[in-house]
Scaffold this active site. Structure first.
Site, PDB file in Angstrom:
ATOM      1  N   CYS A   1       0.853  -1.208   0.000  1.00 33.05           N
ATOM      2  CA  CYS A   1       0.000   0.000   0.000  1.00 33.05           C
ATOM      3  C   CYS A   1       0.883   1.250   0.000  1.00 33.05           C
ATOM      4  O   CYS A   1       0.571   2.236  -0.676  1.00 33.05           O
ATOM      5  CB  CYS A   1      -0.926   0.020   1.215  1.00 33.05           C
ATOM      6  SG  CYS A   1      -2.411  -0.981   1.040  1.00 33.05           S
TER       7      CYS A   1
ATOM      8  N   HIS B   1      -6.250  -2.449  -1.151  1.00 30.72           N
ATOM      9  CA  HIS B   1      -5.647  -3.460  -0.288  1.00 30.72           C
ATOM     10  C   HIS B   1      -6.521  -4.707  -0.202  1.00 30.72           C
ATOM     11  O   HIS B   1      -7.659  -4.657   0.256  1.00 30.72           O
ATOM     12  CB  HIS B   1      -5.420  -2.916   1.129  1.00 30.72           C
ATOM     13  CG  HIS B   1      -4.791  -3.937   2.033  1.00 30.72           C
ATOM     14  ND1 HIS B   1      -3.427  -4.161   2.076  1.00 30.72           N
ATOM     15  CD2 HIS B   1      -5.343  -4.834   2.887  1.00 30.72           C
ATOM     16  CE1 HIS B   1      -3.167  -5.129   2.924  1.00 30.72           C
ATOM     17  NE2 HIS B   1      -4.318  -5.564   3.436  1.00 30.72           N
TER      18      HIS B   1
ATOM     19  N   GLY C   1       3.701 -19.806   0.945  1.00 31.80           N
ATOM     20  CA  GLY C   1       4.944 -19.048   0.803  1.00 31.80           C
ATOM     21  C   GLY C   1       4.755 -17.549   0.693  1.00 31.80           C
ATOM     22  O   GLY C   1       5.667 -16.834   0.266  1.00 31.80           O
TER      23      GLY C   1
ATOM     24  N   HIS D   1      -0.475 -10.021  -4.601  1.00 30.61           N
ATOM     25  CA  HIS D   1       0.448  -9.698  -5.696  1.00 30.61           C
ATOM     26  C   HIS D   1       0.669 -10.908  -6.580  1.00 30.61           C
ATOM     27  O   HIS D   1       0.720 -12.035  -6.109  1.00 30.61           O
ATOM     28  CB  HIS D   1       1.785  -9.167  -5.161  1.00 30.61           C
ATOM     29  CG  HIS D   1       2.443 -10.033  -4.147  1.00 30.61           C
ATOM     30  ND1 HIS D   1       2.054 -10.070  -2.826  1.00 30.61           N
ATOM     31  CD2 HIS D   1       3.460 -10.920  -4.250  1.00 30.61           C
ATOM     32  CE1 HIS D   1       2.810 -10.932  -2.158  1.00 30.61           C
ATOM     33  NE2 HIS D   1       3.672 -11.471  -3.011  1.00 30.61           N
TER      34      HIS D   1
END
Ligand code: 5GP
Ligand code: ZN
Length: 122
Positions: free
Chosen positions: A7, A46, A102, A109
């Site tokens: 962010c 977000h 992971g 993303h």
């Protein structure tokens, strides 16, 4: 979202090597690249993890994935058909989700890896 690294990158509070931006998405170079091309595509909104997504996120997720071929062309790693009809080049897209997946940064993303191999850990 306070104290979210990505962010802060989206808000330009932390510098990043930005390669694409529109109203909803940002793409920038990974700070610790695992391949000659290693980009991250994020929504400016977000969302912590893919595990939080549902039908309402389908358009956003589609836009994130649809950006990959454009970035691949711009960064020299699109899939090409060679003179003998075989394929060359290429890239890999990956979303890590949660600890077992992971994920280290909890802002959704999409990793995009490309360029000549070998790549680290991929
Ligand atoms: P994850 O493991 O959460 O899927 O991936 C997080 C990625 O973010 C890692 O590849 C890591 O190198 C990258 N990263 C972490 N901190 C920063 C940063 O401050 N700037 C940029 N550009 N990438 C970062
Ligand atoms: Zn965030």
């Amino acid at each position: 979202m306070e104290n979210c690294l990505f962010c802060k990158i989206a808000a330009k509070q932390i510098p990043a090597s930005i390669v694409y931006e529109d109203e909803e998405l940002l793409a920038f170079k990974d700070i610790h690249p695992a391949a000659p091309v290693h980009l991250l595509v994020i929504p400016k909104l977000h969302v912590a993890t893919l595990s939080d997504c549902g039908d309402g996120h389908a358009e956003l997720l589609g836009k994130m994935l649809a950006l990959a071929p454009r970035l691949a062309k711009e960064h020299g790693c699109a899939v090409e058909v060679t003179a003998d009809g075989s394929r060359a080049g290429g890239f890999k897209t990956l979303i890590n989700s949660g600890p077992d997946g992971g994920q280290e940064v909890y802002h959704l993303h999409l990793h995009m890896y490309g360029g000549p191999r070998p790549w680290r850990g991929q």
